[in-house]
Design an enzyme around this catalytic site. Structure first.
Site, PDB file in Angstrom:
ATOM      1  CB  SER A 158      27.100 -24.039 -76.145  1.00 35.00           C
ATOM      2  OG  SER A 158      26.942 -23.581 -74.829  1.00 35.00           O
TER       3      SER A 158
HETATM    4  N1  SAM Z   1      24.121 -24.059 -73.091  1.00 39.82           N
HETATM    5  C1  SAM Z   1      23.544 -22.756 -73.302  1.00 39.82           C
HETATM    6  C2  SAM Z   1      22.796 -22.703 -74.611  1.00 39.82           C
HETATM    7  O1  SAM Z   1      22.746 -23.729 -75.283  1.00 39.82           O
HETATM    8  O2  SAM Z   1      22.254 -21.653 -74.961  1.00 39.82           O
HETATM    9  C3  SAM Z   1      24.574 -21.690 -73.285  1.00 39.82           C
HETATM   10  C4  SAM Z   1      25.119 -21.425 -71.965  1.00 39.82           C
HETATM   11  S1  SAM Z   1      26.115 -19.976 -71.915  1.00 39.82           S
HETATM   12  C5  SAM Z   1      27.610 -20.521 -72.655  1.00 39.82           C
HETATM   13  C6  SAM Z   1      26.477 -19.961 -70.177  1.00 39.82           C
HETATM   14  C7  SAM Z   1      25.321 -19.510 -69.325  1.00 39.82           C
HETATM   15  O3  SAM Z   1      25.674 -19.701 -67.965  1.00 39.82           O
HETATM   16  C8  SAM Z   1      25.001 -18.019 -69.481  1.00 39.82           C
HETATM   17  O4  SAM Z   1      23.656 -17.849 -69.834  1.00 39.82           O
HETATM   18  C9  SAM Z   1      25.271 -17.455 -68.082  1.00 39.82           C
HETATM   19  O5  SAM Z   1      24.417 -16.394 -67.705  1.00 39.82           O
HETATM   20  C10 SAM Z   1      25.061 -18.687 -67.228  1.00 39.82           C
HETATM   21  N2  SAM Z   1      25.685 -18.633 -65.890  1.00 39.82           N
HETATM   22  C11 SAM Z   1      26.875 -18.128 -65.516  1.00 39.82           C
HETATM   23  N3  SAM Z   1      27.054 -18.281 -64.184  1.00 39.82           N
HETATM   24  C12 SAM Z   1      25.935 -18.904 -63.720  1.00 39.82           C
HETATM   25  C13 SAM Z   1      25.498 -19.335 -62.436  1.00 39.82           C
HETATM   26  N4  SAM Z   1      26.229 -19.171 -61.326  1.00 39.82           N
HETATM   27  N5  SAM Z   1      24.296 -19.942 -62.337  1.00 39.82           N
HETATM   28  C14 SAM Z   1      23.505 -20.132 -63.435  1.00 39.82           C
HETATM   29  N6  SAM Z   1      23.858 -19.727 -64.663  1.00 39.82           N
HETATM   30  C15 SAM Z   1      25.062 -19.126 -64.815  1.00 39.82           C
END
Ligand code: SAM
Length: 207
Positions: free
Chosen positions: A52
């Site tokens: 992010s």
């Molecule tokens: N905050 C994180 C970082 O600092 O690196 C970035 C997060 S990224 C924008 C969103 C993440 O949510 C992705 O890795 C994606 O695979 C995960 N994601 C999407 N749907 C999900 C779910 N149902 N359960 C867990 N993770 C999920």
């Protein structure tokens, strides 16, 4: 990065600012992206996902209003960068990531860096992590079509949940508070996150 992109854009919580100073974002991206790590934008981390934007990490951390003793559930571990920031601001972080490769890499990295109050689980975070509920705070770092009811149920009364809600490409960052049985939602700003996929999120088409 801290002065211009974080403090300069209105983040004032001194604990959040100190945590952002301590955690080095370049350690959470591939070596070839390290020179871009302090630009205020998301960066690819593989599997079609992103680390992010630093401002958004700081804003969501501030909105959680952490005092230091909370148990926090994070949905969407990604690189583990937000997890590392949270680890400095609360007692324990339980983080759920649906992509096994990312979950394993983040867990290993957080362990190596000594964040012993974090645990990463592989699974569908739209249904939370029942094993350790209720949580004082919940943070969702992927865009949801609506507030997942299971996450609201796993939030402690008096607790706070921060989540982007909207369509697949554009969302509103929402703060959700639980006052007894009542759920109060407040809109903070527009935002853009990858979709939250799963049972109480967006449908998964290609698996
Ligand atoms: N905050 C994180 C970082 O600092 O690196 C970035 C997060 S990224 C924008 C969103 C993440 O949510 C992705 O890795 C994606 O695979 C995960 N994601 C999407 N749907 C999900 C779910 N149902 N359960 C867990 N993770 C999920």
């Amino acid at each position: 990065m801290i002065d211009l992109q974080i403090r300069g854009r209105g983040i004032h919580d001194s604990r959040v600012l100190a945590a952002m100073e301590r955690v080095h974002r370049h350690e959470f991206v591939a070596a070839e992206l390290a020179s871009s790590a302090y630009e205020d934008c998301p960066l690819p981390i593989g599997s079609g996902q992103t680390i992010s934007q630093p401002y958004m990490v700081a804003l969501m951390s501030e909105l959680l209003a952490l005092q230091g003793d909370e148990r926090v559930l994070e949905i969407g571990t990604g690189s583990g960068y937000q997890t590392a920031i949270l680890a400095q601001l609360c007692r324990e972080v339980y983080s759920v990531e649906r992509i096994p490769r990312l979950a394993v890499a983040a867990q290993e990295h957080l362990q190596r860096c000594g964040y012993e109050n974090t645990r990463v689980y592989t699974g569908d975070g739209t249904i939370g992590l029942a094993e350790f509920q209720p949580y004082d705070r919940i943070i969702v770092t992927a865009g949801a079509p609506a507030l997942p009811q299971t996450l609201a149920d796993q939030l402690n009364p008096g607790g706070r949940l921060v989540i982007p809600i909207g369509d697949r490409f554009l969302q509103k960052l929402m703060v959700v508070e639980k006052h007894g049985p009542e759920i109060v939602q407040q809109e903070v700003c527009g935002c853009v996150f990858v979709p939250l996929l799963g049972k109480e999120g967006w449908k998964v088409y290609n698996e």
